[in-house]
Design an enzyme around this catalytic site. Structure first.
Site, PDB file in Angstrom:
ATOM      1  N   ASP A 272      47.978 -50.471  49.832  1.00  0.00           N
ATOM      2  CA  ASP A 272      47.633 -50.740  51.226  1.00  0.00           C
ATOM      3  C   ASP A 272      48.309 -49.664  52.074  1.00  0.00           C
ATOM      4  O   ASP A 272      49.505 -49.399  51.904  1.00  0.00           O
ATOM      5  CB  ASP A 272      48.122 -52.135  51.625  1.00  0.00           C
ATOM      6  CG  ASP A 272      47.568 -52.585  52.960  1.00  0.00           C
ATOM      7  OD1 ASP A 272      47.775 -51.873  53.967  1.00  0.00           O
ATOM      8  OD2 ASP A 272      46.947 -53.652  53.006  1.00  0.00           O
TER       9      ASP A 272
ATOM     10  N   ASN B  71      41.317 -63.624  52.685  1.00  0.00           N
ATOM     11  CA  ASN B  71      40.766 -64.254  53.879  1.00  0.00           C
ATOM     12  C   ASN B  71      39.239 -64.193  53.866  1.00  0.00           C
ATOM     13  O   ASN B  71      38.667 -63.208  53.404  1.00  0.00           O
ATOM     14  CB  ASN B  71      41.276 -63.550  55.141  1.00  0.00           C
ATOM     15  CG  ASN B  71      42.782 -63.583  55.245  1.00  0.00           C
ATOM     16  OD1 ASN B  71      43.428 -64.551  54.881  1.00  0.00           O
ATOM     17  ND2 ASN B  71      43.361 -62.500  55.747  1.00  0.00           N
TER      18      ASN B  71
ATOM     19  N   HIS C 116      41.138 -64.494  59.880  1.00  0.00           N
ATOM     20  CA  HIS C 116      41.909 -63.250  59.916  1.00  0.00           C
ATOM     21  C   HIS C 116      41.368 -62.141  59.009  1.00  0.00           C
ATOM     22  O   HIS C 116      42.083 -61.188  58.718  1.00  0.00           O
ATOM     23  CB  HIS C 116      43.394 -63.497  59.605  1.00  0.00           C
ATOM     24  CG  HIS C 116      43.980 -64.592  60.430  1.00  0.00           C
ATOM     25  ND1 HIS C 116      44.231 -64.447  61.774  1.00  0.00           N
ATOM     26  CD2 HIS C 116      44.327 -65.865  60.117  1.00  0.00           C
ATOM     27  CE1 HIS C 116      44.723 -65.585  62.248  1.00  0.00           C
ATOM     28  NE2 HIS C 116      44.786 -66.460  61.272  1.00  0.00           N
ATOM     29  N   GLN C 117      40.116 -62.224  58.579  1.00  0.00           N
ATOM     30  CA  GLN C 117      39.534 -61.151  57.781  1.00  0.00           C
ATOM     31  C   GLN C 117      39.131 -60.020  58.715  1.00  0.00           C
ATOM     32  O   GLN C 117      38.390 -60.227  59.677  1.00  0.00           O
ATOM     33  CB  GLN C 117      38.317 -61.657  56.999  1.00  0.00           C
ATOM     34  CG  GLN C 117      37.729 -60.608  56.070  1.00  0.00           C
ATOM     35  CD  GLN C 117      36.541 -61.143  55.281  1.00  0.00           C
ATOM     36  OE1 GLN C 117      35.974 -62.193  55.586  1.00  0.00           O
ATOM     37  NE2 GLN C 117      36.148 -60.409  54.260  1.00  0.00           N
TER      38      GLN C 117
ATOM     39  N   HIS D 183      38.513 -58.894  49.509  1.00  0.00           N
ATOM     40  CA  HIS D 183      39.694 -58.192  49.003  1.00  0.00           C
ATOM     41  C   HIS D 183      40.869 -59.153  48.916  1.00  0.00           C
ATOM     42  O   HIS D 183      40.946 -60.120  49.657  1.00  0.00           O
ATOM     43  CB  HIS D 183      40.046 -56.972  49.864  1.00  0.00           C
ATOM     44  CG  HIS D 183      40.279 -57.262  51.311  1.00  0.00           C
ATOM     45  ND1 HIS D 183      39.259 -57.565  52.201  1.00  0.00           N
ATOM     46  CD2 HIS D 183      41.419 -57.296  52.042  1.00  0.00           C
ATOM     47  CE1 HIS D 183      39.768 -57.751  53.414  1.00  0.00           C
ATOM     48  NE2 HIS D 183      41.086 -57.617  53.343  1.00  0.00           N
ATOM     49  N   PHE D 184      41.729 -58.870  47.978  1.00  0.00           N
ATOM     50  CA  PHE D 184      42.910 -59.680  47.724  1.00  0.00           C
ATOM     51  C   PHE D 184      44.136 -58.817  47.955  1.00  0.00           C
ATOM     52  O   PHE D 184      44.224 -57.713  47.419  1.00  0.00           O
ATOM     53  CB  PHE D 184      42.920 -60.177  46.265  1.00  0.00           C
ATOM     54  CG  PHE D 184      41.780 -61.092  45.938  1.00  0.00           C
ATOM     55  CD1 PHE D 184      41.987 -62.456  45.829  1.00  0.00           C
ATOM     56  CD2 PHE D 184      40.499 -60.596  45.720  1.00  0.00           C
ATOM     57  CE1 PHE D 184      40.937 -63.316  45.510  1.00  0.00           C
ATOM     58  CE2 PHE D 184      39.447 -61.443  45.412  1.00  0.00           C
ATOM     59  CZ  PHE D 184      39.661 -62.803  45.304  1.00  0.00           C
TER      60      PHE D 184
END
Length: 134
Positions: free
Chosen positions: A30, A82, A88-89, A95-96
């Site tokens: 990330d 999410n 909150h996406q 995705h995780f």
């Protein structure tokens, strides 16, 4: 999907720090991490919400998360996924997040606004949900 940032990463149009790749799954760092080792695991199949992804495209997700947590030496971590904007996406490609929680200050911080339960209503809901499970 042409405008999806994760689809563009999958295609190699946008670089990433790739940690794992197979025919159906991609894992990468990330770029706005909450803690050291924060990584994303995504199915290569594009779908906005978990229900949009065929099961066979999800089969590697949890094993890859386990490997990432071990590689990051994260004994405590959160797995976050999410579905939908109000949940909150921000990127509408499933995705995780594997987010190490090394201490109280770093990693994911959450509030858990639990509510009092009416056991009779809970039983009705339980029976409704159980009947719909396939």
């Amino acid at each position: 999907m042409a405008s999806c940032i994760f689809c563009r990463i999958i295609k190699g149009e946008i670089p990433c720090f790739k940690l794992f790749e197979s025919e159906r799954t991609l894992a990468f760092m990330d770029i706005n991490p909450l803690s050291r080792g924060h990584a994303l695991v995504i199915p290569k199949y594009h779908g906005a919400k978990l229900g949009d992804i065929p099961d066979e495209h999800l089969s590697e997700i949890l094993p890859v998360v386990k490997k990432l947590a071990a590689a990051a030496e994260a004994s405590d971590y959160n797995l976050l996924q999410n579905n939908g904007t109000i949940a909150h996406q921000q990127v509408h490609h499933v995705h995780f997040h594997m987010i190490p929680k090394p201490n109280v200050e770093e990693g994911l911080g959450i509030a858990w606004p639990s509510q009092e339960t009416d056991m009779d209503k809970l039983k009705v809901l339980f029976e409704d949900l159980k009947a719909k499970m396939t």
